[in-house]
Write a protein that holds these residues in place. Structure first.
Motif, mmCIF file in Angstrom:
data_model
loop_
_atom_site.group_PDB
_atom_site.id
_atom_site.type_symbol
_atom_site.label_atom_id
_atom_site.label_comp_id
_atom_site.label_asym_id
_atom_site.label_seq_id
_atom_site.Cartn_x
_atom_site.Cartn_y
_atom_site.Cartn_z
ATOM 1 N N LEU A 55 -13.229 9.496 1.079
ATOM 2 C CA LEU A 55 -12.599 10.633 0.414
ATOM 3 C C LEU A 55 -12.817 11.936 1.159
ATOM 4 O O LEU A 55 -11.952 12.819 1.150
ATOM 5 N N SER A 56 -13.949 12.073 1.816
ATOM 6 C CA SER A 56 -14.242 13.336 2.493
ATOM 7 C C SER A 56 -13.289 13.587 3.652
ATOM 8 O O SER A 56 -12.867 14.729 3.886
ATOM 9 N N THR A 57 -12.908 12.545 4.377
ATOM 10 C CA THR A 57 -11.975 12.740 5.489
ATOM 11 C C THR A 57 -10.524 12.709 5.023
ATOM 12 O O THR A 57 -9.658 13.331 5.645
ATOM 13 N N MET A 58 -10.247 11.990 3.947
ATOM 14 C CA MET A 58 -8.877 11.937 3.425
ATOM 15 C C MET A 58 -8.510 13.170 2.612
ATOM 16 O O MET A 58 -7.348 13.386 2.279
ATOM 17 N N ARG A 59 -9.515 13.961 2.265
ATOM 18 C CA ARG A 59 -9.297 15.163 1.452
ATOM 19 C C ARG A 59 -8.657 14.821 0.112
ATOM 20 O O ARG A 59 -7.732 15.493 -0.341
ATOM 21 N N ILE A 60 -9.156 13.770 -0.512
ATOM 22 C CA ILE A 60 -8.701 13.384 -1.841
ATOM 23 C C ILE A 60 -9.754 13.844 -2.850
ATOM 24 O O ILE A 60 -10.927 13.491 -2.740
ATOM 25 N N GLU A 61 -9.325 14.634 -3.822
ATOM 26 C CA GLU A 61 -10.280 15.239 -4.756
ATOM 27 C C GLU A 61 -10.737 14.300 -5.860
ATOM 28 O O GLU A 61 -11.897 14.349 -6.291
ATOM 29 N N PHE A 62 -9.826 13.462 -6.378
ATOM 30 C CA PHE A 62 -10.154 12.601 -7.512
ATOM 31 C C PHE A 62 -9.841 11.143 -7.176
ATOM 32 O O PHE A 62 -8.802 10.838 -6.588
ATOM 33 N N LEU B 32 0.827 -1.215 0.000
ATOM 34 C CA LEU B 32 0.000 0.000 0.000
ATOM 35 C C LEU B 32 0.855 1.256 0.000
ATOM 36 O O LEU B 32 1.860 1.334 0.714
ATOM 37 N N GLN B 33 0.430 2.226 -0.778
ATOM 38 C CA GLN B 33 1.024 3.547 -0.684
ATOM 39 C C GLN B 33 0.446 4.243 0.552
ATOM 40 O O GLN B 33 -0.734 4.054 0.880
ATOM 41 N N PRO B 34 1.233 5.065 1.233
ATOM 42 C CA PRO B 34 0.691 5.829 2.371
ATOM 43 C C PRO B 34 -0.092 7.034 1.854
ATOM 44 O O PRO B 34 0.216 8.174 2.159
ATOM 45 N N PHE B 35 -1.126 6.760 1.047
ATOM 46 C CA PHE B 35 -1.779 7.840 0.308
ATOM 47 C C PHE B 35 -2.510 8.833 1.207
ATOM 48 O O PHE B 35 -2.656 10.002 0.853
#
Length: 376
Positions: free
Chosen positions: A181-188, A149-152
């Motif tokens: 996604l909402s808590t990770m703040r990942i847009e795409f 896993l990447q530490p994305f």
């Protein structure tokens, strides 16, 4: 990005496949609310959004994985004032050569960040890369070949501090790990339907509602496929936790048995976080193709529940794995339907193939217990 048909889990079979087919049938039924395109689309988008912790309005469907990734890249690059630069991993699969070449021809600078020996992004190098303005960080959530896993989540926080949006190709991890996604703040986020048991070939892109990434559904006449995608997403979420715990236990049993009986075996990425269902094993001294031919001999029908394939030597080489080790590596992927008996059958198949052989260990001859060489 790796071709979605090559390294993802097989399309669902049994009850999961039947459920997906039923979803498509309802979408094209001659009567009932499933006949309403708007309802079928809304239901599918909601199911995908629920699976990854997004909003239904952010979900769009694409005809291919490349379309999904390209949509994220274009949307980020077209933001007002965005730099003409995308940051990816030196060992990543989030962008295939064709995609990179296409955007490079349009004047986009593609910068690759160094990785460690497991293929994980070097965070210091990543922070340095973000010192220069970028339109997007684009990464694959896990290394397909090894399951590492990447530490994305941490990388997304670092990017957020520099106001750089992040795209994650979640195909290897969706339905395997909780995503929000909402808590990770990942847009795409992009994902292939094949990763959750859908066989339509559709993919999905989750993007901000304001992003210009094309129509919600590709082409025409694919409403039934979209409905099936939604059913597969709902099923994947329903079994997510139990499946992750189940496959992790089976994988640990498999790897533990190999270590106990075959000291020459090496498991790639075993000391860092990995996907719960993947085990990439190097059989020292034996070509992966030969190993697979032995494991797939007639009479080994119980091994059908475990996907086995030669790990990609170029993918492993990008992680710094020596060529001879890469060429003797086999990738095993468990399914949520795999049983303990089937894994025991796999272990027995590996041990049954092992016979006392001559192996060079410090110049002396040895058999079982030295570097593993499989021969029958």
């Amino acid at each position: 990005m790796t071709d979605i048909g090559a390294n993802s889990i097989p399309a669902a079979t049994g009850p999961a496949a039947a459920s997906t087919r039923a979803g498509r049938a309802r979408a094209t039924a001659p009567s009932g609310r499933w006949q309403t395109p708007r309802f079928a689309l809304a239901r599918a988008r909601s199911a995908v959004a629920s699976l990854v912790g997004a909003r239904a309005a952010e979900v769009r469907f694409t005809a291919s994985a490349s379309d999904a990734v390209a949509g994220a890249w274009r949307a980020a690059l077209e933001r007002p004032g965005a730099a003409r630069r995308v940051v990816i991993s030196a060992g990543d699969e989030a962008a295939d050569a064709g995609l990179v070449a296409s955007f490079a021809q349009q004047g986009v600078c593609i910068d690759r960040v160094a990785v460690d020996r497991h293929g994980r992004i070097d965070e210091a190098a990543f922070a340095e890369a973000l010192a220069t303005p970028a339109a997007l960080v684009s990464l694959t959530g896990a290394i397909t070949a090894t399951g590492v896993l990447q530490p994305f989540a941490r990388l997304a926080l670092l990017a957020r501090e520099r106001a750089v949006p992040v795209h994650i190709d979640a195909t290897p991890i969706v339905g395997r790990l909780w995503l929000n996604l909402s808590t990770m703040r990942i847009e795409f986020l992009s994902l292939a339907g094949s990763a959750i048991g859908d066989s339509s070939g559709l993919c999905a892109l989750v993007a901000p509602e304001s992003a210009a990434v094309g129509p919600i559904v590709p082409g025409h006449g694919r409403l039934s496929d979209v409905a099936g995608f939604g059913v597969a997403a709902a099923s994947a979420k329903q079994r997510l936790v139990a499946a992750a715990e189940h496959t992790s236990r089976l994988r640990n049993t498999f790897e533990g048995s190999l270590r106990g009986h075959c000291p020459g075996v090496h498991v790639h990425g075993e000391r860092v976080p990995r996907l719960p269902h993947v085990s990439c094993v190097a059989f020292t001294g034996l070509d992966a193709g030969h190993a697979l031919s032995l494991l797939r001999r007639p009479g080994r029908n119980r091994l059908a529940a475990v996907t086995m394939e030669a790990a990609s030597p170029p993918a492993l080489a990008a992680l710094g794995v020596p060529r001879d080790e890469a060429e003797c590596s086999v990738r095993f992927a468990l399914q949520h339907t795999s049983t303990r008996a089937e894994v025991q059958a796999l272990i027995a198949a590996v041990l049954d193939c092992e016979k006392p052989v001559i192996a060079k260990v410090g110049g002396t001859a040895a058999g079982i217990g030295a570097h593993l060489a499989l021969a029958c």
